[in-house]
Design an enzyme around this catalytic site. Sequence first.
Site, mmCIF file in Angstrom:
data_model
loop_
_atom_site.group_PDB
_atom_site.id
_atom_site.type_symbol
_atom_site.label_atom_id
_atom_site.label_comp_id
_atom_site.label_asym_id
_atom_site.label_seq_id
_atom_site.Cartn_x
_atom_site.Cartn_y
_atom_site.Cartn_z
ATOM 1 N N ASN A 170 43.686 53.229 42.858
ATOM 2 C CA ASN A 170 44.490 52.295 42.071
ATOM 3 C C ASN A 170 44.442 50.860 42.584
ATOM 4 O O ASN A 170 44.558 49.919 41.806
ATOM 5 C CB ASN A 170 45.949 52.794 42.063
ATOM 6 C CG ASN A 170 46.917 51.707 41.660
ATOM 7 O OD1 ASN A 170 47.072 51.414 40.471
ATOM 8 N ND2 ASN A 170 47.571 51.075 42.628
ATOM 9 N N TYR A 188 36.419 40.638 37.400
ATOM 10 C CA TYR A 188 37.375 41.729 37.137
ATOM 11 C C TYR A 188 36.836 42.656 36.039
ATOM 12 O O TYR A 188 36.829 43.882 36.206
ATOM 13 C CB TYR A 188 38.721 41.118 36.733
ATOM 14 C CG TYR A 188 39.835 42.126 36.571
ATOM 15 C CD1 TYR A 188 40.500 42.634 37.685
ATOM 16 C CD2 TYR A 188 40.250 42.545 35.315
ATOM 17 C CE1 TYR A 188 41.539 43.549 37.544
ATOM 18 C CE2 TYR A 188 41.287 43.451 35.162
ATOM 19 C CZ TYR A 188 41.935 43.953 36.287
ATOM 20 O OH TYR A 188 42.963 44.858 36.132
ATOM 21 N N GLY A 239 46.882 51.456 47.108
ATOM 22 C CA GLY A 239 47.687 50.376 46.521
ATOM 23 C C GLY A 239 49.032 50.884 46.011
ATOM 24 O O GLY A 239 49.541 50.392 45.000
ATOM 25 N N SER A 286 40.586 49.547 33.427
ATOM 26 C CA SER A 286 41.395 48.611 32.632
ATOM 27 C C SER A 286 40.739 48.459 31.263
ATOM 28 O O SER A 286 39.519 48.665 31.132
ATOM 29 C CB SER A 286 41.420 47.243 33.330
ATOM 30 O OG SER A 286 41.965 46.262 32.473
ATOM 31 N N ASP A 289 42.767 48.812 54.025
ATOM 32 C CA ASP A 289 42.148 47.821 53.132
ATOM 33 C C ASP A 289 40.959 48.516 52.484
ATOM 34 O O ASP A 289 39.959 48.816 53.161
ATOM 35 C CB ASP A 289 41.700 46.602 53.956
ATOM 36 C CG ASP A 289 41.031 45.541 53.096
ATOM 37 O OD1 ASP A 289 40.633 45.848 51.949
ATOM 38 O OD2 ASP A 289 40.889 44.399 53.571
ATOM 39 N N VAL A 290 41.036 48.788 51.176
ATOM 40 C CA VAL A 290 39.987 49.586 50.526
ATOM 41 C C VAL A 290 38.648 48.857 50.422
ATOM 42 O O VAL A 290 37.654 49.446 50.014
ATOM 43 C CB VAL A 290 40.406 50.104 49.128
ATOM 44 C CG1 VAL A 290 41.614 51.007 49.205
ATOM 45 C CG2 VAL A 290 40.621 48.960 48.147
HETATM 46 P P1 NAD Z 1 50.026 45.072 41.807
HETATM 47 O O1 NAD Z 1 49.542 43.766 42.335
HETATM 48 O O2 NAD Z 1 51.452 45.222 41.435
HETATM 49 O O3 NAD Z 1 49.674 46.239 42.836
HETATM 50 C C1 NAD Z 1 48.446 46.315 43.496
HETATM 51 C C2 NAD Z 1 48.676 46.953 44.865
HETATM 52 O O4 NAD Z 1 47.397 47.111 45.497
HETATM 53 C C3 NAD Z 1 49.522 46.072 45.790
HETATM 54 O O5 NAD Z 1 50.500 46.868 46.432
HETATM 55 C C4 NAD Z 1 48.505 45.515 46.784
HETATM 56 O O6 NAD Z 1 49.068 45.215 48.060
HETATM 57 C C5 NAD Z 1 47.491 46.630 46.842
HETATM 58 N N1 NAD Z 1 46.174 46.182 47.279
HETATM 59 C C6 NAD Z 1 45.535 45.036 46.926
HETATM 60 N N2 NAD Z 1 44.352 44.947 47.557
HETATM 61 C C7 NAD Z 1 44.241 46.052 48.337
HETATM 62 C C8 NAD Z 1 43.265 46.527 49.238
HETATM 63 N N3 NAD Z 1 42.158 45.818 49.477
HETATM 64 N N4 NAD Z 1 43.479 47.706 49.844
HETATM 65 C C9 NAD Z 1 44.596 48.429 49.628
HETATM 66 N N5 NAD Z 1 45.579 48.023 48.806
HETATM 67 C C10 NAD Z 1 45.407 46.839 48.159
HETATM 68 O O7 NAD Z 1 49.063 45.372 40.565
HETATM 69 P P2 NAD Z 1 49.114 46.500 39.444
HETATM 70 O O8 NAD Z 1 49.278 45.814 38.153
HETATM 71 O O9 NAD Z 1 50.037 47.592 39.811
HETATM 72 O O10 NAD Z 1 47.605 47.004 39.494
HETATM 73 C C11 NAD Z 1 47.230 48.298 39.936
HETATM 74 C C12 NAD Z 1 45.884 48.655 39.336
HETATM 75 O O11 NAD Z 1 46.008 48.690 37.912
HETATM 76 C C13 NAD Z 1 44.782 47.641 39.640
HETATM 77 O O12 NAD Z 1 43.563 48.305 39.870
HETATM 78 C C14 NAD Z 1 44.720 46.823 38.351
HETATM 79 O O13 NAD Z 1 43.460 46.236 38.174
HETATM 80 C C15 NAD Z 1 44.994 47.898 37.330
HETATM 81 N N6 NAD Z 1 45.440 47.404 36.023
HETATM 82 C C16 NAD Z 1 46.611 46.719 35.907
HETATM 83 C C17 NAD Z 1 46.999 46.278 34.646
HETATM 84 C C18 NAD Z 1 48.296 45.533 34.423
HETATM 85 O O14 NAD Z 1 48.518 45.077 33.273
HETATM 86 N N7 NAD Z 1 49.161 45.396 35.401
HETATM 87 C C19 NAD Z 1 46.185 46.523 33.536
HETATM 88 C C20 NAD Z 1 45.003 47.207 33.706
HETATM 89 C C21 NAD Z 1 44.638 47.659 34.953
#
Ligand code: NAD
Length: 255
Positions: free
Chosen positions: A89, A155, A12, A142, A62-63
């Site tokens: 991630n 989630y 990701g 998270s 696609d993970v």
């Molecule tokens: P984001 O949507 O900006 O980025 C997620 C990325 O993962 C995207 O580029 C997307 O295309 C890719 N992705 C989605 N499904 C996929 C799959 N099946 N295979 C491969 N790639 C895939 O989101 P983010 O906020 O950067 O989140 C990243 C991680 O951090 C996630 O696991 C999210 O749960 C976690 N997280 C985010 C927050 C927040 O506040 N943003 C808080 C806690 C945890």
Amino acid sequence: MLLKDKVAIVTGAGSGIGEGIALRFGQDGAKIVVAEVDEKKGKATAAKLKELKADALVVPTDVSRVQDIDAMVAKSFQHFGRVDILVNNAGIRFASLIIEMPDEEWLKTIGTNLTGVFFCLRRTAAEMVKRGIPGSIVNISSVAGMRGIRNRAAYCAAKAGVISLTQVAALELAPHNIRVNAIAPGLIETALTAHYLTGTDPDSKMMAEKFAATIPLGRWGQPSDIAAAATYLASQESSYVTGTTLVVDAGLTAA
Ligand code: NAD
């Protein structure tokens, strides 16, 4: 250069936290496998890495599909000859009350956010063990894995599962000198949370205001805040740390 000549898979890595981690690792001397479902976004991250003079390989992945993961890990080892670091991630999130949640939403969230982490970890760790590579695996959980949040059952359950999987993997992989840790981010400004900041959904807006008022350090986080923690856990700076979850939430869960 904390990660000089290390090879890191970041899933990701096309946006948000994953992109932030990939760029920070690149600045710290690592070569990056951008494992991303959205090839266009993956290529954009690789272009930024090139500007930083960091080697990058984009592998559309696609993970939630084990075949994609097997192919991506094999390609990573083939291309760079080794993999030292894995950052799990990639993640998605939907909003539904439990009694209204479509089956597909539960299955897709668990499939990507928990089963995807398991498949990537299992495949990469098996190769590291086979080749005798001492590694570091960082799973992005998270604070939602440590607290209940309305509308987020799948989630929250997936993220709690990631913390548990991290502990078991740390125990099983310690004899192979592979460390496994998690990061629990709080509120980070990315595409995933944009609806809180710019959206019109009243539930989200209410939560955004509630969150903002309760962040002890008084600000939302940036991907670079999580990238700094990931760099610590990926590098030798944390050589005595395994099985832990590093909470990076500006004090949100301390209350
Ligand atoms: P984001 O949507 O900006 O980025 C997620 C990325 O993962 C995207 O580029 C997307 O295309 C890719 N992705 C989605 N499904 C996929 C799959 N099946 N295979 C491969 N790639 C895939 O989101 P983010 O906020 O950067 O989140 C990243 C991680 O951090 C996630 O696991 C999210 O749960 C976690 N997280 C985010 C927050 C927040 O506040 N943003 C808080 C806690 C945890």
